[in-house]
Every structure is written in C-alpha cells, then in structure tokens.
Design an enzyme around this catalytic site. Structure first.
Site, PDB file in Angstrom:
ATOM      1  N   HIS A  35       0.840  -1.189   0.000  1.00 36.04           N
ATOM      2  CA  HIS A  35       0.000   0.000   0.000  1.00 36.04           C
ATOM      3  C   HIS A  35       0.877   1.242   0.000  1.00 36.04           C
ATOM      4  CE1 HIS A  35      -2.433  -3.276   1.650  1.00 36.04           C
ATOM      5  NE2 HIS A  35      -3.461  -2.661   1.114  1.00 36.04           N
ATOM      6  N   HIS A  75      -1.827  -1.020   7.105  1.00 37.32           N
ATOM      7  CA  HIS A  75      -1.495  -1.316   5.715  1.00 37.32           C
ATOM      8  C   HIS A  75      -0.426  -0.350   5.196  1.00 37.32           C
ATOM      9  CE1 HIS A  75      -4.913   1.457   5.874  1.00 37.32           C
ATOM     10  NE2 HIS A  75      -4.377   2.031   4.820  1.00 37.32           N
ATOM     11  N   GLY A 124      -3.163  -3.696  11.254  1.00 36.12           N
ATOM     12  CA  GLY A 124      -3.586  -4.183   9.942  1.00 36.12           C
ATOM     13  C   GLY A 124      -5.101  -4.355   9.986  1.00 36.12           C
ATOM     14  N   ARG A 360     -16.386 -18.239  39.030  1.00 32.00           N
ATOM     15  CA  ARG A 360     -16.178 -16.785  38.929  1.00 32.00           C
ATOM     16  C   ARG A 360     -15.842 -16.215  40.298  1.00 32.00           C
ATOM     17  NH1 ARG A 360     -21.898 -13.690  39.045  1.00 32.00           N
ATOM     18  NH2 ARG A 360     -23.160 -15.329  39.944  1.00 32.00           N
ATOM     19  N   GLU A 414     -16.599  -4.581  24.946  1.00 30.84           N
ATOM     20  CA  GLU A 414     -15.764  -5.777  25.036  1.00 30.84           C
ATOM     21  C   GLU A 414     -14.560  -5.688  24.094  1.00 30.84           C
ATOM     22  OE1 GLU A 414     -18.993  -5.752  24.217  1.00 30.84           O
ATOM     23  OE2 GLU A 414     -19.986  -6.466  26.045  1.00 30.84           O
ATOM     24  N   HIS A 476     -26.935 -15.600  25.437  1.00 25.05           N
ATOM     25  CA  HIS A 476     -25.898 -15.406  26.449  1.00 25.05           C
ATOM     26  C   HIS A 476     -25.165 -16.695  26.810  1.00 25.05           C
ATOM     27  CE1 HIS A 476     -27.803 -11.564  26.717  1.00 25.05           C
ATOM     28  NE2 HIS A 476     -27.145 -11.170  27.774  1.00 25.05           N
TER      29      HIS A 476
END
Lengths: 672, 672
Positions: A35, A75, A124, A360, A414, A476
C-alpha cells in the site's frame, strides 16, 4: 496539489519527507504488492513528529519512557519501516526494506510485533491500533502516578485512517479515552477522503471532529502537508489535558499519478509513473536511494533521542536498588516471587475447607490474594463487574481523579477492552485482565486473536461459561466458544473445575510470557473436587487423573469445568455397578497437548471406552476421544447438540441430558 | 420523580403505561430473574408509540407493511412481551407472561426470533438491535421503491439503551444510516444514565445527541415520561428525511425503591417494594392483574391496526396476479424457479471450459447469472468490493439518490454489515449477502452467531480464505476461522474447490430457509476440478468422491477448497507408485454430517489410511480422520501449525508444507 510549491515552501522538510515517499514507492514496486498511498500522504506529519516531538532512541527501542508511535492504519507499514530505517533502528537495515513482504523478512505486509524492535504493536485489522493506544495511554498514566514524572512521562501518538474510524471498535476507544481524559494520547487522522471502494462519502458522512468532540476530545483541523501547522498542532495537543485528535487533511499518494484516488490506496508499481513522481519530488532517481545528507538528518533525530534517553537513565539510576529491581521485574513481565507460595496457601485452604462456589467467585478469591502482591495487574470489566467478580478490595478505581487506581470500568465495550488490554501489556510494566460474559468473546475476537498472534499475555476472565447461566438464554449461553478459542493458535483456554484449579490457572496466566489466557468460569456454584492438597500445579499439565478406577479400568471420563463434578458423580454410579472408571480433569487442552507422549498416554491409556462431558459442542473433542491411541476404542460425548435455551440452569442440564445418569448410560452403551 | 404528578397529568395514559410496569414487576418476581428497570423506564414511550403511531396488527403479526418494533435493549424483554400480551398477540397469552424465562416458554430471558410471531429479531447482545434496524430500514427503502408506497411504506422503531450506544457496532450502524439518509428509521434512546456497573459517566461522557448529529441524524431531546412530548417528537421524526434519534430522559425502574440506581437495572423481586410501587402507581394490586378497561384500551390499539391492515390488503389485492405471486415468493424466501437451471447451465459451461480462476471470481461469475433472476438479493461489501467480487453489472448502487439500487457500500464496517444483513432478511422480501476478508469474520462474529441462532439465511462471502492471500501476512490470513465457523451450530460453511462447487454452494445458500451460509473463497487462481458435468448438486451432499482409487484402495485424501487440487496432484504421485488413492472433496462438513450413515461410509469407508489437506488448523478434522469408523485406521493432517506469515502465496505453501509432495509423503509414512 502543487508539488513544486510544497518543495519550495519548506525545502529541508520536503527532502526528509520525500525519503519516506520514495522508499515506499520502491519497496512496493519491488514487492509488486503493498500500500503506497498512506505513507505518501502522511509522510509530512510523520517527519514533523519524529523531528520535533517524538521521544525515541533507535539504539534502545525498548527504553521504557519512550513515546509510543502506533500506526493504526497498518497497511501503510512502509511508513513505519521507512522511519525506522531512516532514523537508524538496528533491526531495520536497508536490506529489510528491499525485502518488503518476503518470506523471513522483518518487513511483513502489516507491522508485526516482535519482528523488529521498534514495532510497538501489530496492526492491519483496522481500528486495532487506535484501540490499543488507549491501553498504552492508560498504562502510562498509571505508571506516571506510580513512579513519578521523572521516570514515566511520555506520549502515545497514533496514525489512524478513515477505515480505523469507521470500525466500531474506534468508537469504544474514543469513548473510553474521552471519559478517562487521557491527555497524553494524540491521534492523527489521515483525512484523505479515500477508501478502497472509493471516496469516503460513498459510505460515511460523519463529521469526525464533531464526533471526537462529543466524547470529550480536544480537536484540531490542519493541512497535513504544512509542517508548521503540524508542529503547532502537536504542541497544542501536548498542552491540552484531554486526548487530542488532529484531523490532517492530506492527499493520498501525494505527487503520484494516482493521487486522491482509491487506486492510490494500493500498490503503485508502474515504473513510468514512479519515476515521474520522483522527478516531481526532486528526489534521487535510483532505487531505494536516499541522499546522504537527508539520511544524516534523519539519523540526527535518532541521536537527539539518545541524549534524552541518557538523561532518563541517570534519573533511573538514582532510584533505590529495590525500586529499580521492582521496576525491572514489572517491565520484564516476571511474576512476583511470592506468587507461587500465595497460590499454594490458597489451594491448601480450599482443599481443606472444600467450599461450594462458582468459579467466577473462585477467581475473585484468587485475585483477592494475587492483586495485593502484583501491583502490575490492571483489572476491569465491560460493565459486568459484579457478575465477572473482577474487582478486589485493594485496587481502587482508575479514573481522571485517581491515576493510582488499577480497576477500569470499561463500559459496555468488550472489543475496546480487549484491544486496550493488548496496549497495556505491550506498553510494559502492566499485566491486564478483563472480564465479560464468555458469549461476548464474539465481540472481542478481533483483539483477542491479536493477543495470540502477538504473544501478549493478557488474561480474559470469561464468566457465565455455559447453559449453567440459566435464564438469560441462548444469546448469552456459549456453546461453540470453547472450540473457537481452542482452535486459535497460541491461546491457553482454561476451564477450571473448582477453586483449586482456578487458582492454578491464575498462576499459569500470571507467569505466562508469550501466551494469552482465557479463564472460562461458571455462574453457578460448584463443589470443590480437589479435596486433597497438592503443592504441584496440576493444571500446568493440562489434564490429569482426578479419580482413578477401582478394579479393572473399563472407562475413562474426560471433563472440564462444571462438568467435572458430573463426571465424578457418573463414576460413582458406574463403580457402584462394578465398572472401573477413571475421571480425567482437562482444564487446559493446549497444555496437555504440549506434554510428552508418555504422560499423555498415562493419563489417557488405550483400552477403556472414553466419554467426554462438557456443556458445549462436541467440535474438537474427537481429538481426545479417538485421535491418539494405539488401538481402536469406542468413544462418545455428553454435551450440547446446538444452541441452549432460557430456563433455570438445573432444568437445562436435565433437558439437554448433561447429567451423571446420562453419562453413565453412554458408558454402558459403549461397553455393550 | 413525583409519581402522583405523573398520574394526575395524564391519567388515561398513565393507566396504560402502568400495565407494562406491573406486568414486568410480576413476571420478574415470579421468575426470580430478569430485568425490571428498562420496561418500567420506557413504558411511557412504548405506550405512546403503540397508541398513536405504530402500524401493527396483532392478528397478522407478519403483515409485510407493518411497522417494525425493535427492542435493541433486549434485556428489557418484558416490555415487548407485555406489549404483545396487552394488544392481543395470539402467541402471547397471559400464561406465557406467567411463564417468563421458564423451559419451553415463548418468553425467553431475551427476545428470541421465532418463539412468538411479533418478535421481529433476537436481541440481548447489546447493539445488535440498532444495527439490525439499519437493515430493516434499507429493505423497506428498496421495497418501497420497487413496489410503490401503496404496498410498502412503513417505519422501523428502535429502543436502545446506553449499553447499545457504547457498543462499537452502534457506531457502524449510526454511520451507515446517516449516510444512507434512512428517514423511516426512528431510534429512541433510553437515556437513564444507568448501566450495570453504576452511572454511565463512570465509563462514558459522550454527548450522544451530538454524536448522532455528527453522522447526519435528526436529533431531539425530550422528557421520556411526558406523553405529549413523546407524541410530538415521533411526529417530527416521521416528517424528517433523515434517520431520527429521540433522546428520552427517563428514570430506570420508575416509581420503585430502586429507581435511578444500577440495582434498578436487574431483577426487582422484593415483595414489599413491589407492592409499594403498585400502590404508588394506583395499579391493581393482584399478581398479573390488569384492569379490564385498560386491557380493552390496549386491544383497541391492535384493532386500529387491523383496519389499516385491511386497507393495505385491498390495495395489495388490486395488484396483478403475477405481481402478487412475485411479491409472495420474495416474502416466502423461495428461490426463483429459474435458479436451478441457471446454475446447471453455468456448471456445464465451466466443466467444459475448465478455466483457472480464483473462487472469489467464481462467486462473481455465479452472481452475474444469479442476480438478474433474483431481484431479492441485496449485495455489498465492507469496503472490499473489488477484492470480494460481490458487485455485478445489473445491481446499481443503493444510496439516497437511488433506492432501486441493490448494492451497498457498507464502508469498513464488518459487524454493522452482518447485523444489517440480519435485519434485511428478517424484514422479509430480501436475501442479503455481504463480503469481507475471511479473517474479519472476527469482527462480524457477534452478528454472524445471531444469523445462526435466529435461522436467518444470510450469505457471507468471505474471500482471501487462507495463507493463499500471500503478502498481507498473518493478520489477514485465517487459520482458525474455518474451525470457528464449523463449530457454530446451524451454519453452513462452504469451501468450494472450483467454480462448479462455488455455483453449487450459491444454489444451496439461496435456497436455504433457516441456515446462514459462509462461502470461504480464495484470492488465488484454482484449476477447475469438476471437469465432468453433473446436473446433480454434489455439494449438497457435503462431501463426495471426486476421484477414486485405481487398483487397491490404500489411501483416502480429504480436502476442501484450494487444497483439493493439491490432493489431486498428490493422488497422481501416489498412483504413479501404485498406491490406490481416493480423493474426497468436502466442501461442506455440516451437509455431509447430515447425510445418512450409509452414504458417509460409502464416501469414507474403513480400511485405507486417511490424510486431510486444508490450509488451516487441524482442529475439528479428527472427526473425519478417526471419528466414525468400524476399525482402527491411521490418519494424518496436512495444514497449518499455527499462524501464517507474509510472503508470496506459493512460497508460503512450500514453507508450511502444504504441497502434493508433502501430502504423498504423509500417506506413505502411514502405510509404513
């Protein structure tokens, strides 16, 4: 654009910037691929930045207090490679430029972290660099607060294109940076109005300055070919307490026949046009030729940085030996010495108490003992703090009023979170972890893959890891996500069965140097299955015999996470009928696959029938059911046939047939 | 908020809105799970919308010219369920409300498309609804232009929360909608300043109206509890030619003790607080109780829609029979009758000519014959039109000046594109396809999973499907993506070997009713391997014998896509040494797995050694190497050990050992 006018207005500047342009043209022509347009358009901005502002030392590319230069529009990699070659980075001799995009070269099609010292991050996939940069800037803020301005006080500069700004992840980055008032973050927008498909307005009419302004950024608009305007804008940006966006109006492929066209975005290889551009530039005509005085001027920029680096070194050497050692430990990414003993103590306590807790929560219990001894951890969650259990008592919230805080409320972002975590880890001195529901790895995949590709040891705390989350339903409930993550090279996917395995997984995650970790954790409570304390980290072997067969070994049950206790219950049923059954816990396939064959065969010997139990899809399990045995055996799978459903978790396990009874029945069916 | 004042200001309105609030409170309390706050906050907006503006007929939920109501903040599912119950949707009796979030109920934790007629799309993963809605609105624009305003002329209404707007995909949607001037799209932002972690400003300070304004939207800010202001804003929005965003200042969990807190976001189940809220509302105190006159008022809204529907039906019946038939065909998602013959003719031509072309070009050749006979296709690319080969001569560009155009320049917005495609397909009358590089399925995963979960037959044109793309390097080279997609339930992953298989895959994609398709296509040229014309669609069987062994069958080579010709070359090498070798082309694992066992065993009989060849990771292949055989056989894999590299494609294939010679060598090693 009148090239002659640009040449005459700032002749010295012009020659330096031109070297970037001609190296780009020559390298792309030699590779017949790449590029050209972006480096040619942004050469002026880059030249002013490197000459007047960027703090860097080509002889010490990893100097901790350097400014970070992030080429989000990856790029345009030749821009970065040309800058590195011109200023004298050891890893970037001219031979590498000539070898652009060839096998074994450091000059890959897109900048690859690790190929050459000086490449700060892999870019990229568009938008990643600008999103990484938020993490770089957060790490800098935290460390500036921790070590003082004499040791850490640098900027993060980003070059982003229209594509970066169209990607959704850019909005997550912009929103987070604006709220966090990351004043040391400066983004140049290569405003050339061209994308691959044509002019930007074919797909977007967004007023970008207004958009950044809306999120609390300092915004300027300049002519991206005017060195004085560029210099002045950078100066203002450095002095503003907000993150800065400098909209640089540029011409893609400046001075080439393809200027201002989408063709200019790609590989400009026509030799006649190439020569015509060089002639218009007044540049040396030879391939890869840079005039000696121009090269010397570029190297002088690097030399200026060496002096600044030396001053820093003097200040650093004045720190106490223990401070230096701690600083160096954090930058080397080495876990604190106490970690191992701390984990062992927790394991012992848990094995003795055998609590029933969700993993958790096990993770939170582990973090509560880890975080106080690991000041380099930076935790957070994408708006699920109470669900992911990622916040511990000692951390403090990172925000504009508290730069000592180590916990980040990422918002519902996220992808931006994962990309920022990459940036923090790449910055050095930080070990990031972040949480969301495991299903939303889907949103973060773009950045998670780059953790793996770059070898960044970020830790993803992915809770609610199966139908065990219950009523929230199939949107979920991950079913294919374990397979997706396991299929990704260089990623450790941990699915611990209880608190002991969770603590072991955390130890492995925090001592990993080159591999990201995913912790797949339950919402629902699980019994402790590791009731006998072992000092050894059994999870490090990936899989191990948790309970062996009594009597003749006729069956092996393999399971992970919440299904390990189901496998143990199935074993009880089978043993009661005299069927000798081994249970193998497999918290990390990748680590098991890395063990020697003898160990693997000890854990999974040929002969017995095998049944795997996991509340996800079967995809990938045949590797362990059939893939590596000395003789033909029978195998089966207990798990999800497809997507889940909305109902209480216990009901779902029953309806989908993931129970001890179903498992025992499959074993018996195989045994005939 | 003074509830008494709200009650007295608009008593009739208040009672109707209250019914939504009390049904929500009761359903969440019964389930002991769910999200109470959003429906309680947005009840006023919903009530005004349904009473004064929404065009809907509960007795004909699929009436094509209805307005679409999209609950982007899907966790507030009880808002939708309450509206459907109150207005009299057949699929939503009170028993379903009482069964909220239970096994088998239509009232899943988040709205699930297909569970009840009237749920327009599956939401829950934040940002998806608003991004779907862009597709709904595009489909409406195209069909309004095609069929005229008498037949198609409706709005798409969206309710989005702070979480939706923080997700990056929302920016992609906002940018695309703004540029496309989708005037029939109206988004209500539930501006309650609360997310799960706390107040929004803990993570975001974005001025949302300014952000929408920056992308060309019409923006209003109102009190979301004032029915007159809501009505007036909707009226203005409908009359503005731009997409509209109405920022509704609301109180989450209005009137409950948890009002205006992050606790109010979740499940409010305390019985005393619940009763206190009902009392403050002046609502009936019984569980699930709605006063008869209030229910009647809601049902009257539905009845109003029935009359509007009848008027439409009269206009529709006035169309010619052929127009009606064509309209109905497009809405039924049935492929045109000519499709099969058209594909067959192309296959014949290709088998005879045997051109060497990249399968991305094969796809274009197929689309060139498909698009003229399938007016319902809507194509596009995320700024890679020339690389994905997704544009055909007849399509025309869809933009504000040409609503007849069927090709969309999505910009660099893979996630937004995929979500918009879902919206178009769900709208009806449209069959969307869209392209990007296969590696960037990572960016689109959030929406692609929902295609599969909802059973939306969108087609993803994923080109540059391996290291065969060459110099762009590992950031652009998918290696784990085939495994990821194959692991996803209800997704057909096609990796065709040549133009014939590509045409067959397109035929299957366009005739699919409930399953999305991914076409993994090469950048590099491939020989035609199907040189003998067969009218039958062999790809429909998923895998088939492409070349059988000569002499004793000692080996089976399995391959997909670009590696099929490598397998054929390996077969030549092996047959030359007298090793009878079968080559099985496996363009679609999912369809092969769906064949009966007898067919699968005919294609992959026990006995010979098996070697699979695919330029991706091995993950998943053990299923076919070992998973389903009558006796123990040996197997091996030729493919990628991990991530790729930047170099010309031929060099990469050699360096990574994906060649005929390597394949033949592995066969011989297995044969000993």
């Amino acid at each position: 654009m009148d090239i002659a006018e640009l040449r005459s207005a700032h002749p010295d500047h012009w020659k330096k910037a031109t070297a970037i342009r001609t190296l780009t043209l020559d390298a792309v022509a030699a590779a017949n691929s790449g590029h050209s347009g972006m480096p040619m358009g942004m050469a002026d901005v880059a030249t002013v930045l490197f000459e007047k502002h960027l703090k860097f030392d080509p002889k010490a590319p990893h100097w901790p207090d350097r400014d970070r230069f992030i080429l989000s529009a990856g790029h345009g990699s030749m821009l970065l490679y040309a800058l590195m070659y011109l200023t004298g980075y050891e890893d970037m001799p001219l031979s590498e430029i000539k070898d652009f995009r060839q096998w074994g070269a450091k000059t890959a099609g897109h900048p690859e972290f690790g190929h050459a010292r000086g490449i700060e991050t892999t870019t990229g996939p568009l938008g990643q660099g600008i999103a990484n940069s938020v993490g770089f800037a957060i790490a800098e803020e935290i460390q500036r607060a921790r070590w003082g301005k004499k040791i850490i006080d640098h900027h993060t500069y980003v070059m982003a294109g229209d594509g970066c700004l169209m990607e959704g992840v850019s909005q997550e980055a912009i929103g987070l940076a604006g709220m966090q008032k990351l004043g040391h973050l400066i983004v140049f927008w290569d405003n050339n109005n061209i994308t691959i498909d044509g002019t930007v307005d074919m797909a977007d009419i967004t007023n970008q300055p207004m958009r950044f302004d809306a999120s609390g950024w300092h915004v300027q608009e300049i002519d991206g070919h005017d060195p004085e305007a560029i210099d002045a804008a950078i100066e203002l940006a450095k002095n503003d307490p907000r993150p800065s966006m400098i909209a640089c109006k540029t011409h893609i492929a400046l001075g080439h026949a393809a200027q201002d066209t989408s063709k200019g975005h790609g590989a400009l290889t026509d030799p006649t046009q190439l020569q015509a551009a060089k002639e218009a530039y007044g540049a040396p005509m030879g391939d890869f030729e840079v005039a000696a005085d121009v090269k010397a001027a570029w190297e002088a920029m690097g030399a200026r940085g060496a002096a600044t680096h030396q001053d820093w070194q003097t200040r650093f050497d004045a720190l106490s030996a223990s401070k230096q050692a701690e600083f160096n430990r954090q930058y080397a990414g080495e876990a604190p010495k106490k970690l191992s003993a701390t984990i062992r103590a927790l394991k012992k306590q848990i094995s003795e108490g055998a609590p029933k807790v969700a993993t958790r929560k096990s993770s939170e219990m582990t973090l509560e003992v880890i975080n106080p001894i690991c000041p380099e951890t930076i935790g957070g969650s994408a708006d699920l703090t109470g669900s992911n259990n990622t916040l511990t008592a000692d951390m403090g919230t990172f925000n504009p009023d508290n730069r000592q805080g180590r916990y980040i409320y990422y918002g519902v972002r996220e992808h931006g979170m994962a990309a920022a975590m990459n940036g923090m880890a790449l910055h050095g001195g930080a070990r990031p972890y972040g949480g969301t529901f495991m299903c939303f790895t889907d949103y973060a995949r773009g950045a998670m893959r780059l953790s793996a590709l770059m070898g960044v040891p970020a830790t993803y705390v992915m809770t609610h890891d199966s139908i065990g989350l219950g009523e929230d339903g199939p949107t979920h409930q991950p079913v294919e996500h374990l397979a997706m993550l396991r299929a990704t090279p260089n990623m450790h996917v941990f699915r611990p069965a209880d608190t002991v395995e969770t603590a072991e997984a955390w130890e492995l995650a925090l001592t990993s140097q080159k591999t990201p970790s995913v912790l797949a954790l339950t919402r629902q409570g699980l019994p402790t299955v590791r009731t006998e304390h072992k000092t050894k980290n059994l999870t490090a072997q990936g899989a191990y015999v948790l309970a062996d067969a009594e009597g003749k070994r006729q069956a092996i049950l393999m399971a992970t996470g919440s299904e390990v206790s189901i496998a143990l219950a199935a074993r009880d049923l089978l043993q009661a009928e005299g069927i000798g059954t081994r249970v193998v816990s497999m918290p990390c396939w990748e680590l098991f696959a890395a063990q020697d064959e003898a160990y693997r065969k000890r854990v999974l010997p040929a002969g017995p029938v095998r049944v795997a139990v996991e509340a996800g899809v079967r995809f990938g399990w045949d590797q362990w059911l059939f893939g590596e045995r000395g003789k033909r055996d029978k195998g089966d799978f207990v798990g999800m046939p497809g997507f889940g459903a909305s109902a209480p978790a216990d009901r779902l396990y029953k309806e989908f047939g993931i129970t001890a009874e179903d498992t025992a029945a499959k074993v018996k069916a195989l045994l005939g």
